[in-house]
Design a protein around this motif. Structure first.
Motif, PDB file in Angstrom:
ATOM      1  N   PRO A  58       0.848  -1.199   0.000  1.00 22.94           N
ATOM      2  CA  PRO A  58       0.000   0.000   0.000  1.00 22.94           C
ATOM      3  C   PRO A  58       0.881   1.246   0.000  1.00 22.94           C
ATOM      4  CG  PRO A  58      -0.784  -1.588   1.620  1.00 22.94           C
ATOM      5  CD  PRO A  58       0.535  -2.100   1.108  1.00 22.94           C
ATOM      6  N   GLU A  59       0.645   2.115  -0.955  1.00 27.53           N
ATOM      7  CA  GLU A  59       1.338   3.395  -1.078  1.00 27.53           C
ATOM      8  C   GLU A  59       2.815   3.271  -1.472  1.00 27.53           C
ATOM      9  OE1 GLU A  59       0.424   5.348   2.656  1.00 27.53           O
ATOM     10  OE2 GLU A  59      -1.560   5.906   1.917  1.00 27.53           O
ATOM     11  N   VAL A  60       3.234   2.101  -1.971  1.00 28.21           N
ATOM     12  CA  VAL A  60       4.601   1.900  -2.458  1.00 28.21           C
ATOM     13  C   VAL A  60       4.515   1.268  -3.848  1.00 28.21           C
ATOM     14  CG1 VAL A  60       6.845   0.803  -2.082  1.00 28.21           C
ATOM     15  CG2 VAL A  60       5.501   1.609  -0.127  1.00 28.21           C
ATOM     16  N   PHE A  61       5.176   1.915  -4.833  1.00 24.52           N
ATOM     17  CA  PHE A  61       5.077   1.477  -6.213  1.00 24.52           C
ATOM     18  C   PHE A  61       6.446   1.407  -6.871  1.00 24.52           C
ATOM     19  CE2 PHE A  61       1.203   3.580  -5.012  1.00 24.52           C
ATOM     20  CZ  PHE A  61       0.203   2.779  -5.543  1.00 24.52           C
ATOM     21  N   GLU A  62       6.606   0.400  -7.727  1.00 28.51           N
ATOM     22  CA  GLU A  62       7.763   0.343  -8.605  1.00 28.51           C
ATOM     23  C   GLU A  62       7.313   0.905  -9.952  1.00 28.51           C
ATOM     24  OE1 GLU A  62      10.884  -2.969 -10.225  1.00 28.51           O
ATOM     25  OE2 GLU A  62       8.762  -3.298 -10.658  1.00 28.51           O
ATOM     26  N   VAL A  63       8.058   1.874 -10.465  1.00 29.25           N
ATOM     27  CA  VAL A  63       7.803   2.424 -11.787  1.00 29.25           C
ATOM     28  C   VAL A  63       9.002   2.056 -12.651  1.00 29.25           C
ATOM     29  CG1 VAL A  63       7.403   4.520 -13.152  1.00 29.25           C
ATOM     30  CG2 VAL A  63       6.440   4.327 -10.839  1.00 29.25           C
ATOM     31  N   VAL A  64       8.721   1.445 -13.813  1.00 30.66           N
ATOM     32  CA  VAL A  64       9.772   1.025 -14.729  1.00 30.66           C
ATOM     33  C   VAL A  64       9.600   1.787 -16.037  1.00 30.66           C
ATOM     34  CG1 VAL A  64      10.861  -0.903 -15.937  1.00 30.66           C
ATOM     35  CG2 VAL A  64       9.787  -1.280 -13.694  1.00 30.66           C
ATOM     36  N   LEU A  65      10.607   2.562 -16.393  1.00 23.39           N
ATOM     37  CA  LEU A  65      10.629   3.290 -17.650  1.00 23.39           C
ATOM     38  C   LEU A  65      11.509   2.510 -18.620  1.00 23.39           C
ATOM     39  CD1 LEU A  65       9.973   5.854 -19.327  1.00 23.39           C
ATOM     40  CD2 LEU A  65      12.064   6.856 -18.368  1.00 23.39           C
ATOM     41  N   SER A  66      10.921   2.050 -19.722  1.00 24.93           N
ATOM     42  CA  SER A  66      11.666   1.302 -20.735  1.00 24.93           C
ATOM     43  C   SER A  66      11.980   2.226 -21.902  1.00 24.93           C
ATOM     44  CB  SER A  66      10.832   0.122 -21.246  1.00 24.93           C
ATOM     45  OG  SER A  66      10.512  -0.756 -20.195  1.00 24.93           O
ATOM     46  N   VAL A  67      13.245   2.269 -22.278  1.00 22.24           N
ATOM     47  CA  VAL A  67      13.687   3.095 -23.397  1.00 22.24           C
ATOM     48  C   VAL A  67      14.486   2.199 -24.341  1.00 22.24           C
ATOM     49  CG1 VAL A  67      14.984   5.140 -24.107  1.00 22.24           C
ATOM     50  CG2 VAL A  67      13.868   5.103 -21.867  1.00 22.24           C
ATOM     51  N   THR A  68      14.070   2.182 -25.608  1.00 26.95           N
ATOM     52  CA  THR A  68      14.771   1.409 -26.633  1.00 26.95           C
ATOM     53  C   THR A  68      15.182   2.355 -27.754  1.00 26.95           C
ATOM     54  OG1 THR A  68      13.454  -0.556 -26.138  1.00 26.95           O
ATOM     55  CG2 THR A  68      14.624  -0.536 -28.248  1.00 26.95           C
ATOM     56  N   VAL A  69      16.472   2.348 -28.075  1.00 28.12           N
ATOM     57  CA  VAL A  69      17.003   3.169 -29.162  1.00 28.12           C
ATOM     58  C   VAL A  69      17.582   2.214 -30.201  1.00 28.12           C
ATOM     59  CG1 VAL A  69      18.701   4.911 -29.815  1.00 28.12           C
ATOM     60  CG2 VAL A  69      17.553   5.065 -27.600  1.00 28.12           C
ATOM     61  N   THR A  70      17.085   2.354 -31.434  1.00 27.02           N
ATOM     62  CA  THR A  70      17.590   1.559 -32.547  1.00 27.02           C
ATOM     63  C   THR A  70      18.209   2.518 -33.553  1.00 27.02           C
ATOM     64  OG1 THR A  70      15.784  -0.024 -32.231  1.00 27.02           O
ATOM     65  CG2 THR A  70      17.002  -0.146 -34.314  1.00 27.02           C
ATOM     66  N   CYS A  71      19.447   2.250 -33.934  1.00 21.04           N
ATOM     67  CA  CYS A  71      20.153   3.073 -34.921  1.00 21.04           C
ATOM     68  C   CYS A  71      20.437   2.213 -36.148  1.00 21.04           C
ATOM     69  CB  CYS A  71      21.467   3.591 -34.335  1.00 21.04           C
ATOM     70  SG  CYS A  71      22.457   4.537 -35.519  1.00 21.04           S
ATOM     71  N   LYS A  72      19.991   2.716 -37.300  1.00 20.66           N
ATOM     72  CA  LYS A  72      20.212   2.007 -38.561  1.00 20.66           C
ATOM     73  C   LYS A  72      21.007   2.875 -39.518  1.00 20.66           C
ATOM     74  CE  LYS A  72      16.376  -1.131 -38.461  1.00 20.66           C
ATOM     75  NZ  LYS A  72      15.759  -2.083 -39.348  1.00 20.66           N
ATOM     76  N   LEU A  73      21.856   2.226 -40.276  1.00 19.51           N
ATOM     77  CA  LEU A  73      22.552   2.846 -41.406  1.00 19.51           C
ATOM     78  C   LEU A  73      22.057   2.098 -42.638  1.00 19.51           C
ATOM     79  CD1 LEU A  73      26.233   3.349 -40.216  1.00 19.51           C
ATOM     80  CD2 LEU A  73      24.612   5.107 -40.890  1.00 19.51           C
ATOM     81  N   GLY A  74      21.213   2.747 -43.414  1.00 16.98           N
ATOM     82  CA  GLY A  74      20.587   2.057 -44.533  1.00 16.98           C
ATOM     83  C   GLY A  74      19.685   0.954 -43.991  1.00 16.98           C
ATOM     84  N   GLU A  75      19.904  -0.253 -44.459  1.00 21.73           N
ATOM     85  CA  GLU A  75      19.108  -1.405 -44.006  1.00 21.73           C
ATOM     86  C   GLU A  75      19.743  -2.125 -42.815  1.00 21.73           C
ATOM     87  OE1 GLU A  75      16.024  -2.342 -45.205  1.00 21.73           O
ATOM     88  OE2 GLU A  75      16.196  -0.403 -46.227  1.00 21.73           O
ATOM     89  N   LYS A  76      20.967  -1.769 -42.493  1.00 22.81           N
ATOM     90  CA  LYS A  76      21.688  -2.465 -41.424  1.00 22.81           C
ATOM     91  C   LYS A  76      21.458  -1.807 -40.070  1.00 22.81           C
ATOM     92  CE  LYS A  76      25.428  -4.015 -44.401  1.00 22.81           C
ATOM     93  NZ  LYS A  76      26.861  -3.895 -44.689  1.00 22.81           N
ATOM     94  N   THR A  77      21.281  -2.630 -39.058  1.00 23.66           N
ATOM     95  CA  THR A  77      21.175  -2.121 -37.696  1.00 23.66           C
ATOM     96  C   THR A  77      22.577  -1.895 -37.153  1.00 23.66           C
ATOM     97  OG1 THR A  77      19.085  -3.270 -37.307  1.00 23.66           O
ATOM     98  CG2 THR A  77      20.342  -2.604 -35.351  1.00 23.66           C
ATOM     99  N   ALA A  78      22.892  -0.633 -36.862  1.00 14.26           N
ATOM    100  CA  ALA A  78      24.198  -0.305 -36.289  1.00 14.26           C
ATOM    101  C   ALA A  78      24.235  -0.736 -34.829  1.00 14.26           C
ATOM    102  CB  ALA A  78      24.483   1.182 -36.422  1.00 14.26           C
TER     103      ALA A  78
END
Length: 161
Positions: A58-78
């Motif tokens: 009660p009154e205690v929470f876990e907050v999870v922030l998910s961040v995903t960064v995808t970098c591509k050069l042309g068709e390839k995932t860097a």
């Protein structure tokens, strides 16, 4: 009446506390290395955000922030960089609407700088130029999620960018 106001005491003030901040999960992949370092071109960056709130007590929470960064050069995932930055927050004395706003807006604002630094460190450690996430307006994202929930009847606001 047995509440504080009836007893001549001031009503309880809302209280918010940050109890713990931590990286719950992180990963970095450079699937096209080492050849990707010789590629030329303008990188294309994709950003995905997500948020999850878990009641721990009660009154205690876990907050999870998910961040995903995808970098591509042309068709390839860097590279692909994922971070789940989490925190445990004490949230007492708020009505439901204000508690939800604190968990959906304030808490991600607290977590974001830590996630941004972790991503920057992993990208640079992976041999790529430094990458800095721009500030994100979590208040606006929360308001958008509330509007979508009101229109579509979804159970809880979710962040998607």
């Amino acid at each position: 009446m047995t509440d504080n106001a009836a007893n001549g005491q001031a009503p309880a003030q809302p209280q918010l506390s940050v109890q713990k901040l931590y990286v719950k999960d992180s990963s970095f992949e450079a699937p096209a290395a080492p050849h990707i370092f010789q590629e030329q071109g303008q990188p294309q960056i994709q950003l995905q955000l997500g948020q999850q709130v878990n009641a721990l007590a009660p009154e205690v929470f876990e907050v999870v922030l998910s961040v995903t960064v995808t970098c591509k050069l042309g068709e390839k995932t860097a590279y692909l960089c994922e971070v789940q930055q989490a925190g445990i927050f004490g949230v007492a004395g708020f009505d439901d609407a204000n508690r939800d706003a604190v968990l959906g807006s304030y808490c991600p604002n607290v977590l974001f700088p830590y996630a941004r630094q972790t991503i920057s460190d992993m990208v640079q450690g992976g041999g790529f130029p430094p990458f800095f996430l721009q500030p994100i307006n979590f208040d606006a994202l929360y308001a958008e999620a509330l509007a979508r929930r009101a229109e579509g009847g979804a159970d809880a606001p979710a962040l998607n960018a």
